[in-house]
Design an enzyme around this catalytic site. Structure first.
Site, short mmCIF file in Angstrom:
data_model
loop_
_atom_site.label_atom_id
_atom_site.label_comp_id
_atom_site.label_asym_id
_atom_site.label_seq_id
_atom_site.Cartn_x
_atom_site.Cartn_y
_atom_site.Cartn_z
N ASP A 189 -0.29 3.79 1.28
CA ASP A 189 0.08 5.17 1.51
C ASP A 189 1.23 5.28 2.51
O ASP A 189 1.38 4.44 3.41
CB ASP A 189 -1.11 5.97 2.04
CG ASP A 189 -2.27 6.01 1.07
OD1 ASP A 189 -2.04 5.75 -0.13
OD2 ASP A 189 -3.40 6.28 1.52
N ARG A 190 1.99 6.35 2.37
CA ARG A 190 3.09 6.60 3.31
C ARG A 190 2.58 6.65 4.75
O ARG A 190 3.21 6.13 5.67
CB ARG A 190 3.77 7.92 2.95
CG ARG A 190 4.92 8.30 3.87
CD ARG A 190 5.53 9.64 3.45
NE ARG A 190 6.62 10.00 4.31
CZ ARG A 190 7.32 11.13 4.19
NH1 ARG A 190 7.02 11.99 3.22
NH2 ARG A 190 8.33 11.40 5.01
#
Length: 314
Positions: free
Chosen positions: A143-144
């Site tokens: 995930d970012r």
């Protein structure tokens, strides 16, 4: 102007390279290297095929073993079209690199690829910074908001090998997370199916649902604080947002998780250093090297902000 010295390369000539002249092969592979330099290292015998000197007009044959010496290349970060600080951070985040793999300790806040309003992610950055790497692909995603280990393949064969290892669950990933509340000692595994849905605001979210995909996450308590717990986490499957969804389901969301967390809980936590990132980090990975078959273990240290927050809690 920045400079980098590429390491020695050993290339095994295959069908795709057959009958190319060595000078043309080198020009195509090292487009940013002056032709005069390429001819000089061929002429002086620094480029060897089957341990022998060759002429610029030599045509490659299947089975040839090509040795390319260290080559100094130049790149100018000012000419890139993305934030300079991100580029520098990524260059400084490399944990491991060889002719097959590039492994980094991704900072929180940088997406792994562009899209959804983002022009650049990690893969786009490195393709700009490494124009000589003809094949540069993401092996997996995180995930970012999550920091930690991210593997990029520098060869198609390496990408295929690691994807197969992921499918066969031969890759073991280890995470660290700080969650709200005191995690129950007996809760060592969550096996709940996860279903990805799209909300009205077009945001994707993963929820526990019988119609979802089988998912399993293992947990081990590393340290308990007054109102939070530091966990070591091993996801047995690799579903989107799996760790975040499972900890939320357990009633212990990860601190500062804007998608699966609780603002009321985050607001009550002492945050003297004003950290504003998801406290989830991919800190270790085990896999088999796609070329030499060796067992590899890579560890990514916590970034300073995560480490400072933990130190501030003691």
């Amino acid at each position: 102007m920045k400079h980098k010295i590429l390491p020695i390369s050993i290339i095994y000539i295959n069908q795709e390279m057959l009958n190319q002249r060595i000078d043309n092969f080198m020009h195509n592979r090292f487009k940013n290297v002056p032709k005069s330099m390429i001819y000089r290292i061929i002429r002086t015998g620094k480029i060897r095929i089957n341990k022998k000197r060759i002429k610029p007009h030599y045509k490659l044959k299947i089975g040839d073993v090509l040795r390319i010496p260290p080559i100094k290349i130049s790149y100018n970060l000012k000419n890139t079209f993305f934030p300079l600080n991100d580029a520098k951070n990524l260059l400084n985040s490399i944990l491991y690199e060889d002719n097959h793999l590039l492994i980094i300790n991704k900072p929180s806040g940088i997406a792994v690829h562009g899209g959804s309003g983002l022009n650049f992610g990690v893969i786009e950055y490195f393709r700009k910074l490494r124009p000589l790497d003809k094949c540069l692909e993401l092996v997996h995603r995180i995930d970012r908001e999550t920091s930690g280990i991210l593997i990029l393949a520098k060869k198609r064969s390496s990408l295929v090998s690691l994807h197969q290892q992921l499918r066969e669950q031969k890759v073991k990933k280890e995470y660290i997370a700080l969650v709200h509340g005191l995690w129950p000692i007996h809760l060592k595994k969550i096996s709940e199916p996860l279903l990805k849905i799209r909300l009205q605001n077009k945001q994707k979210i993963v929820l526990i649902n019988p119609k979802g995909k089988p998912s399993e996450t293992c947990f081990q308590i590393k340290k308990k604080f007054s109102s939070s717990t530091l966990l070591s986490i091993i996801p047995k499957t690799g579903r989107t947002h799996q760790i975040r969804a499972h900890t939320f389901h357990a009633g212990h969301p990860i601190l500062f998780d804007k998608r699966y967390g609780k603002n009321s809980l985050d607001a009550n936590i002492k945050n003297n250093i004003n950290i504003n990132r998801l406290l989830l980090h991919s800190y270790g990975i085990h896999f088999i090297h796609p070329k030499n078959g060796h067992n590899i273990y890579i560890k990514a240290p916590l970034h300073a902000d995560f480490k400072d927050y933990l130190n501030n809690m003691i």
